[in-house]
Design an enzyme around this catalytic site. Structure first.
Site, PDB file in Angstrom:
ATOM      1  N   TYR A  90       0.815  -1.221   0.000  1.00 44.60           N
ATOM      2  CA  TYR A  90       0.000   0.000   0.000  1.00 44.60           C
ATOM      3  C   TYR A  90       0.850   1.273   0.000  1.00 44.60           C
ATOM      4  CZ  TYR A  90      -3.509  -3.405   1.685  1.00 44.60           C
ATOM      5  OH  TYR A  90      -4.313  -4.492   1.846  1.00 44.60           O
ATOM      6  N   HIS A  94       1.103 -11.823   2.190  1.00 45.64           N
ATOM      7  CA  HIS A  94      -0.023 -11.129   1.543  1.00 45.64           C
ATOM      8  C   HIS A  94      -0.806 -12.022   0.564  1.00 45.64           C
ATOM      9  CE1 HIS A  94      -1.327  -6.798   0.381  1.00 45.64           C
ATOM     10  NE2 HIS A  94      -2.325  -7.629   0.206  1.00 45.64           N
TER      11      HIS A  94
END
Ligand SMILES: NC(=O)c1ccc[n+]([C@@H]2O[C@H](COP(=O)([O-])OP(=O)(O)OC[C@H]3O[C@@H](n4cnc5c(N)ncnc54)[C@H](OP(=O)(O)O)[C@@H]3O)[C@@H](O)[C@H]2O)c1
Length: 279
Positions: A52, A110
């Site tokens: 992010y 992730h």
């Protein structure tokens, strides 16, 4: 009267607040400000990731809020291109540098990376936990088979699997696997990237409880013991998304919402290349 839903889910010693703030796509001042506001409003679970590129701002928001670091359940994730053991260790240390914290509460893989043996990656994840970089470890976007494999390989408990989960997607098999392994399930995109707000069934049920469709959607998940991390950039929605502990959905309403699931209900489709399908 139904028993109240607890505000936390416990998994292998981790105490995960059922409502957290997602931060995907929040950048710069907006990100720091919304994290600060969320914490001031009482949020105690913040979700970020290497991907992010906002960990610095998440850390800034945390410090600006005045809330003690130890009172916040801070989660970040390592991107699969860093899953070889030396790279994972470096990436884990980098997370702490960007966030400016001595450790995080939960460090996640992730997405699965089929190009690197899971045993090696899980071994490295366990090592960074033993070294104190993170208090707990877990995975994200893992299938039932991958959860079984990961749990067979790990020497430290895996406390959660963070997956896409909302009424338009049936994740009951993954939820059952999480429960079998004593893991929490954390729902990402829990309001289906905003799609829930326009759903007539959720809106109708909401009117009966004086709640919005998004609140019904989030309540549906937490009432099953699934943690949710809705993302918003708006203060009023921060309040709205956390106000889901003062009403109870009936069994009929829960069944009606479960029936909204459809085969093409997924809203996140950027599976890391080579990742096997979920079915
Ligand atoms: N592990 C993974 O692979 C993975 C993948 C995706 C996401 N995530 C995590 O999960 C978090 C949440 O998922 P997401 O961001 O994909 O989707 P989401 O939380 O389901 O939806 C976010 C969207 O809904 C809107 N929204 C928020 N609250 C609302 C409300 N009460 N009523 C109506 N609309 C509302 C937001 O707009 P406004 O900003 O305008 O309010 C935003 O456009 C992410 O931020 C990230 O932290 C993880």
């Amino acid at each position: 009267m139904e028993p109240p839903v607890p505000r936390f889910i416990e998994a292998h010693g981790a105490r995960i607040p059922l409502v957290g703030l997602g931060t995907w796509d929040l950048r710069g001042r907006t990100c720091a400000r919304i994290v600060e506001q969320a914490l001031r409003l009482g949020y105690r679970h913040i979700d970020t990731a290497q991907l992010y590129e906002n960990e610095r701002e998440v850390g800034e928001g945390l410090r600006a809020s005045g809330v003690r670091r130890d009172d916040v359940f801070l989660v970040t994730k390592i991107w699969p291109s860093h899953f070889s053991p030396p790279e994972l260790e470096r990436a884990a240390r980098d997370r702490l540098v960007w966030l400016r914290v001595p450790d995080v509460d939960l460090l996640l893989l992730h997405w699965p990376n089929p190009r690197i043996p899971l045993a090696e990656t899980i071994g490295a994840l366990c090592k960074v936990k033993r070294e104190g970089l993170t208090r707990h470890i877990g995975v994200s976007n893992f299938t039932v088979a991958m959860l079984d494999e990961a749990n067979a390989l790990t020497t430290e408990p895996l406390v959660c699997n963070q997956v896409e989960c909302h009424p338009f997607l049936d994740q009951s098999k993954v939820l059952a696997a999480c429960r079998r392994h004593g893991m929490a399930m954390v729902a990402y995109s829990p309001i289906a990237r905003g799609e829930a707000k326009g759903d007539p069934v959720l809106a109708r049920i909401g009117r009966a409880h004086r709640k919005s469709a998004a609140q019904v959607c989030l309540r549906y998940l937490v009432q099953q013991g699934i943690a949710v991390i809705p993302r918003t950039s708006k203060l009023d929605r921060l309040v709205e998304n956390a106000a889901i502990f003062d009403f109870v959905l009936s069994e009929t309403e829960m069944a009606e919402i479960a029936a909204l699931a459809r085969p093409d209900g997924r809203v996140v489709n950027y599976a890391y290349s080579g990742a096997p399908s979920w079915d």
